[in-house]
Design a protein around this motif. Structure first.
Motif, short mmCIF file in Angstrom:
data_model
loop_
_atom_site.label_atom_id
_atom_site.label_comp_id
_atom_site.label_asym_id
_atom_site.label_seq_id
_atom_site.Cartn_x
_atom_site.Cartn_y
_atom_site.Cartn_z
N LEU A 45 0.83 -1.21 0.00
CA LEU A 45 0.00 0.00 0.00
C LEU A 45 0.87 1.26 0.00
O LEU A 45 0.55 2.24 -0.67
CB LEU A 45 -0.94 0.00 1.21
CG LEU A 45 -2.15 -0.94 1.12
CD1 LEU A 45 -2.79 -1.13 2.49
CD2 LEU A 45 -3.18 -0.41 0.12
N TRP A 46 1.96 1.21 0.74
CA TRP A 46 2.85 2.37 0.76
C TRP A 46 3.46 2.61 -0.63
O TRP A 46 3.48 3.72 -1.14
CB TRP A 46 3.96 2.20 1.81
CG TRP A 46 4.86 3.40 1.88
CD1 TRP A 46 4.63 4.55 2.58
CD2 TRP A 46 6.11 3.57 1.20
NE1 TRP A 46 5.67 5.44 2.37
CE2 TRP A 46 6.59 4.86 1.53
CE3 TRP A 46 6.86 2.78 0.35
CZ2 TRP A 46 7.79 5.37 1.05
CZ3 TRP A 46 8.06 3.27 -0.14
CH2 TRP A 46 8.51 4.56 0.21
N HIS A 47 3.94 1.53 -1.25
CA HIS A 47 4.55 1.67 -2.58
C HIS A 47 3.54 2.20 -3.60
O HIS A 47 3.90 2.96 -4.49
CB HIS A 47 5.15 0.34 -3.05
CG HIS A 47 6.51 0.08 -2.47
ND1 HIS A 47 7.68 0.52 -3.06
CD2 HIS A 47 6.89 -0.56 -1.33
CE1 HIS A 47 8.72 0.16 -2.32
NE2 HIS A 47 8.27 -0.49 -1.25
N PRO A 59 10.21 8.67 10.30
CA PRO A 59 9.82 9.44 9.12
C PRO A 59 9.59 8.55 7.90
O PRO A 59 10.34 7.61 7.65
CB PRO A 59 11.02 10.37 8.89
CG PRO A 59 12.16 9.75 9.62
CD PRO A 59 11.58 8.96 10.75
N CYS A 60 8.54 8.88 7.16
CA CYS A 60 8.27 8.19 5.89
C CYS A 60 9.46 8.39 4.96
O CYS A 60 9.94 9.52 4.81
CB CYS A 60 7.02 8.80 5.27
SG CYS A 60 6.73 8.32 3.56
N PRO A 61 9.97 7.32 4.33
CA PRO A 61 11.11 7.46 3.43
C PRO A 61 10.82 8.34 2.21
O PRO A 61 11.74 8.83 1.57
CB PRO A 61 11.40 6.02 2.98
CG PRO A 61 10.70 5.14 3.95
CD PRO A 61 9.54 5.93 4.49
N ARG A 62 9.53 8.57 1.93
CA ARG A 62 9.19 9.37 0.74
C ARG A 62 8.93 10.82 1.09
O ARG A 62 9.36 11.72 0.39
CB ARG A 62 7.97 8.74 0.06
CG ARG A 62 7.64 9.27 -1.31
CD ARG A 62 6.69 8.32 -2.06
NE ARG A 62 5.61 7.87 -1.22
CZ ARG A 62 5.09 6.62 -1.27
NH1 ARG A 62 5.54 5.72 -2.11
NH2 ARG A 62 4.11 6.28 -0.46
N CYS A 63 8.22 11.07 2.21
CA CYS A 63 7.80 12.46 2.47
C CYS A 63 8.12 12.93 3.90
O CYS A 63 7.81 14.06 4.26
CB CYS A 63 6.30 12.62 2.20
SG CYS A 63 5.25 11.89 3.46
N ALA A 64 8.72 12.05 4.72
CA ALA A 64 9.19 12.39 6.06
C ALA A 64 8.09 12.59 7.10
O ALA A 64 8.38 12.88 8.25
CB ALA A 64 10.14 13.62 6.04
N TRP A 100 0.79 3.04 8.02
CA TRP A 100 0.71 3.87 6.82
C TRP A 100 1.27 5.25 7.09
O TRP A 100 1.45 5.65 8.24
CB TRP A 100 -0.73 3.94 6.32
CG TRP A 100 -1.62 4.93 7.02
CD1 TRP A 100 -2.03 6.14 6.54
CD2 TRP A 100 -2.21 4.80 8.34
NE1 TRP A 100 -2.84 6.76 7.47
CE2 TRP A 100 -2.97 5.97 8.57
CE3 TRP A 100 -2.16 3.83 9.33
CZ2 TRP A 100 -3.66 6.18 9.76
CZ3 TRP A 100 -2.86 4.03 10.52
CH2 TRP A 100 -3.59 5.19 10.71
N CYS A 101 1.54 5.95 6.00
CA CYS A 101 1.99 7.33 6.09
C CYS A 101 0.82 8.25 5.76
O CYS A 101 0.32 8.23 4.64
CB CYS A 101 3.13 7.58 5.10
SG CYS A 101 3.48 9.34 4.92
N PRO A 102 0.35 9.04 6.73
CA PRO A 102 -0.79 9.91 6.46
C PRO A 102 -0.44 11.05 5.50
O PRO A 102 -1.34 11.73 5.00
CB PRO A 102 -1.18 10.44 7.85
CG PRO A 102 0.03 10.26 8.70
CD PRO A 102 0.83 9.13 8.12
N GLY A 103 0.87 11.25 5.24
CA GLY A 103 1.27 12.33 4.33
C GLY A 103 1.08 11.96 2.87
O GLY A 103 0.49 12.71 2.10
N CYS A 104 1.58 10.78 2.48
CA CYS A 104 1.54 10.42 1.05
C CYS A 104 0.64 9.25 0.75
O CYS A 104 0.56 8.82 -0.40
CB CYS A 104 2.95 10.19 0.52
SG CYS A 104 3.85 8.85 1.32
N GLN A 105 -0.05 8.72 1.76
CA GLN A 105 -1.07 7.70 1.50
C GLN A 105 -2.40 8.28 1.99
O GLN A 105 -2.93 7.85 3.01
CB GLN A 105 -0.77 6.40 2.25
CG GLN A 105 0.44 5.65 1.75
CD GLN A 105 0.74 4.46 2.65
OE1 GLN A 105 1.56 4.54 3.55
NE2 GLN A 105 0.08 3.34 2.41
ZN ZN Z 1 4.90 9.60 3.20
#
Ligand code: ZN
Length: 251
Positions: free
Chosen positions: A166-168, A216-221, A238-243
């Protein structure tokens, strides 16, 4: 928890016994109650495959032994006659090797057609169209992350690969099936197949969200979050920033 990829490794180890007529024993008293040994002893093993979270051992006569490892089960393949301590659930003894199942809580003998599993995520190639069709047969309000763990819809995805795929695919586990496009479904299923195949072949680029709460999310921190999901309350990461997507009320 054993997932589809570790079961694939077990299936590979067990290939050495395929084609042999096996001596079958169930030393553990609880396993003996299944009467598996009486029904399989002396039969030829014709195939071993991992389907979803199950290891399916096919014997001549159309009998299939299903082994689900749950949290603790473990298959071992050793030279025949190797000394051991304790009572395994099952021993399949061939001429040169024997397979030993330790702590395998689910051991079930059935006719092949009785197993109702979805398409296997580790099939080569995976049948994404059939998986999407199965997901589309569910109620549109069902959460995507919950549906991905339903072995009737897609067999083989466990909690780790649910979170990572889901993250990818940049999809929130909280999105509703009715709000997700077919293209998005294909994307997350494709990521799950790719990541699990990589794990099977023993390379990996590490985990992005699974058990990384607060990091931190590896994509958006943005800090990673976690929360129980579905009837079994399995932890979603999950990352609430980019998901982005719907979360349960109060989340
Ligand atoms: Zn993220």
């Amino acid at each position: 928890m054993p997932e589809g990829d570790s079961l694939r490794r077990a299936a590979r180890k067990l290939q050495v016994l395929v084609g042999e007529r096996l001596a079958v024993e169930t030393p553990h008293p609880r396993a003996a109650a299944s009467r598996v040994a009486e029904r399989l002893d002396g039969r030829k093993l014709v195939g071993v495959e991992a389907v979803g979270k199950n290891l399916l051992l096919s014997f001549e006569g159309g009998l299939v032994l299903r082994s689900h490892l749950r949290m603790t089960g473990r298959w071992q393949v050793v030279p025949t006659g190797t000394r051991r301590v304790g009572s395994p659930w099952l021993v399949l003894r061939g001429g040169g090797h024997e397979a030993v199942l330790w702590n395998g809580p689910v051991l079930e003998l059935s006719a092949r057609r009785a197993l109702r599993l979805g398409p296997d995520i580790l099939a080569d190639p995976p049948d994404l169209d059939r998986m999407v069709a199965r997901l589309r047969g569910e109620h549109p309000s069902r959460e995507l992350g919950d549906a991905l763990l339903d072995q009737r819809l897609v067999a083989g995805i466990g909690n780790v690969w649910k979170a990572e795929s889901l993250w990818h695919a940049q999809l929130s586990p909280w999105r509703r099936l009715g709000d997700v496009t077919d293209e998005e479904l294909r994307s997350v299923l494709g990521e799950a197949a790719r990541l699990m195949r990589a794990s099977l072949e023993q390379w990996s680029d590490g985990r992005a969200v699974y058990r990384r709460v607060g990091r931190p999310c590896p994509r958006c921190a943005t800090p990673i979050r976690s929360r129980g999901q579905g009837d079994d309350n399995r932890t979603a990461y999950w990352c609430p920033g980019c998901q982005r997507g719907e979360e349960r009320p109060g989340a």
